[in-house]
Design a protein around this motif. Structure first.
Motif, PDB file in Angstrom:
ATOM      1  N   UNK A 184      -0.106  20.648 -14.188  1.00 18.10           N
ATOM      2  CA  UNK A 184      -1.547  20.609 -14.432  1.00 18.10           C
ATOM      3  C   UNK A 184      -2.165  19.371 -13.781  1.00 18.10           C
ATOM      4  N   UNK A 185      -1.475  18.242 -13.868  1.00 12.90           N
ATOM      5  CA  UNK A 185      -1.974  17.007 -13.273  1.00 12.90           C
ATOM      6  C   UNK A 185      -2.117  17.146 -11.759  1.00 12.90           C
ATOM      7  N   UNK A 186      -1.091  17.693 -11.113  1.00 10.56           N
ATOM      8  CA  UNK A 186      -1.141  17.865  -9.665  1.00 10.56           C
ATOM      9  C   UNK A 186      -2.222  18.859  -9.263  1.00 10.56           C
ATOM     10  N   UNK A 187      -2.351  19.944 -10.030  1.00  9.48           N
ATOM     11  CA  UNK A 187      -3.393  20.937  -9.739  1.00  9.48           C
ATOM     12  C   UNK A 187      -4.775  20.321  -9.892  1.00  9.48           C
ATOM     13  N   UNK A 188      -4.956  19.487 -10.894  1.00  8.11           N
ATOM     14  CA  UNK A 188      -6.242  18.812 -11.086  1.00  8.11           C
ATOM     15  C   UNK A 188      -6.530  17.867  -9.933  1.00  8.11           C
ATOM     16  N   UNK A 189      -5.504  17.143  -9.480  1.00 14.07           N
ATOM     17  CA  UNK A 189      -5.683  16.239  -8.336  1.00 14.07           C
ATOM     18  C   UNK A 189      -6.158  17.017  -7.105  1.00 14.07           C
ATOM     19  N   UNK A 190      -5.521  18.133  -6.824  1.00 17.53           N
ATOM     20  CA  UNK A 190      -5.907  18.946  -5.672  1.00 17.53           C
ATOM     21  C   UNK A 190      -7.322  19.460  -5.819  1.00 17.53           C
ATOM     22  N   UNK A 191      -7.648  19.924  -7.027  1.00 19.53           N
ATOM     23  CA  UNK A 191      -8.979  20.483  -7.260  1.00 19.53           C
ATOM     24  C   UNK A 191     -10.056  19.421  -7.105  1.00 19.53           C
ATOM     25  N   UNK A 192      -9.802  18.249  -7.658  1.00 16.78           N
ATOM     26  CA  UNK A 192     -10.802  17.188  -7.586  1.00 16.78           C
ATOM     27  C   UNK A 192     -10.977  16.651  -6.176  1.00 16.78           C
ATOM     28  N   UNK A 193      -9.948  16.790  -5.343  1.00 17.77           N
ATOM     29  CA  UNK A 193     -10.060  16.383  -3.939  1.00 17.77           C
ATOM     30  C   UNK A 193     -10.608  17.506  -3.063  1.00 17.77           C
ATOM     31  N   UNK A 194     -10.818  18.674  -3.673  1.00 15.84           N
ATOM     32  CA  UNK A 194     -11.348  19.805  -2.926  1.00 15.84           C
ATOM     33  C   UNK A 194     -10.346  20.456  -2.005  1.00 15.84           C
TER      34      UNK A 194
END
Length: 331
Positions: free
Chosen positions: A320-330
């Motif tokens: 979830x943390x990695x997915x959030x990082x990717x999402x927040x970086x677009x």
């Protein structure tokens, strides 16, 4: 209620800790969930015979401890009716805290997560007080808040046997500096039962109404129902399919209006439960033929992040943390 003032972000709620990697509801699981990027330690609370709050998924503990292998407790196997269902096994309310501490946790899903069984027998059953202390220690060590997210499990059942969870929980929070608008670490209180959340109103922290897919939750899913929820809660925790439905083949389809409707009512939305194994993923995000292998979990998180959820319950906090990082970086 219904006007939660927490800073807007996507919270990662470590569901029973890092339960994809360690036996659930153990201090080892909780610690790993935080180290993997989780923002909250999610805890299911049940009560011992002497009124201690401990972390187990259900009052019955035959499937999550070694109690069945303990001859000294063989005579305590029994049957109980909980929320209309008859269950046979060993129940926390038949043990004192001292007795429960002699047991050791085991993996609840050994057929799904066989690697976790290597940790069977390693951990005690933790108390809420121990979990709060862990959250405070991790907050200091990691330099970011690690909150607690306790759930009152089967509160009506506990009231029926003279072990009401709410007064016990209120006392624990009070003694550990977790009451009021500025608790020592962030707190959400959660329950599937509205009456339990109403009974916790005086604690002064955010409350989350959990919504399953059962028929009796349907009235709460309308704008009018959500407006009612906002009178006793600050957020909802819906089953994932209530946010984005699946078709008859198990593929993820289109979002419902639930997130927008909840936000309109002033409620945050924390859906449950995200798991990375193929067997739990939407069919169109699975990879390969092994049901226990990891599939396209990042795509599932992205779909829910795009809908605007405010947090996710997850067995795999690192994912979830990695997915959030990717999402927040677009990306």
């Amino acid at each position: 209620m219904g006007t939660n003032t927490r800073e807007p972000s996507i919270e990662i709620i470590s569901h029973r800790g890092a339960s994809g990697h360690r036996p659930e509801h153990t201090l080892g699981s909780y610690e790993l969930g935080a180290r993997f990027g989780g923002d909250f330690i999610e805890v299911d609370l049940v009560a011992t015979s002497d009124g201690a709050l401990v972390a187990r998924h259900d009052p019955e503990i035959g499937g999550t401890t070694d109690v069945a292998d303990r001859p000294e407790f063989a005579g305590r196997e029994t049957s109980r009716i909980i929320d209309g269902a008859e269950i046979t096994g060993w129940f926390v309310e038949d043990f004192t805290l001292a007795e429960l501490k002699t047991l050791r946790a085991t993996e609840r899903l050994p057929h799904v997560r066989p690697e976790n069984t290597a940790h069977d027998g390693e951990y005690e059953i933790p108390t809420l007080a121990e979990i709060i202390e862990l959250a405070k220690e991790l907050t200091a060590e990691l330099g970011r808040p690690i909150g607690v997210y306790p759930e009152t499990k089967h509160p009506a059942y506990h009231r029926s046997i003279g072990l009401a969870l709410e007064p016990l929980l209120e006392t624990e929070l009070d003694e550990n500096g977790l009451r009021g608008p500025e608790p020592e670490v962030p707190v959400y209180l959660q329950s599937f039962e509205a009456d339990s959340l109403r009974a916790l109103a005086d604690v002064g922290v955010a409350r989350v109404f959990l919504l399953g897919g059962e028929e009796h939750f349907r009235p709460y899913l309308t704008p009018e129902g959500l407006a009612d929820v906002a009178t006793f809660a600050d957020a909802i925790g819906p089953a994932k399919d209530l946010v984005i439905s699946r078709d008859t083949d198990g593929n993820l389809t289109e979002p419902t209006s639930l997130v927008d409707d909840a936000h309109e009512a002033g409620l945050l939305v924390h859906p449950f439960t995200f798991r990375s194994e193929n067997r739990f993923l939407p069919t169109n995000f699975r990879s390969g033929g092994d049901p226990n292998a990891y599939g396209g979990f990042a795509a599932e998180y992205e779909a829910f992040f795009e809908v605007g959820v405010d947090g996710v319950f997850t067995d795999h906090s690192r994912h979830a943390f990695l997915a959030r990082e990717l999402f927040e970086r677009g990306e």
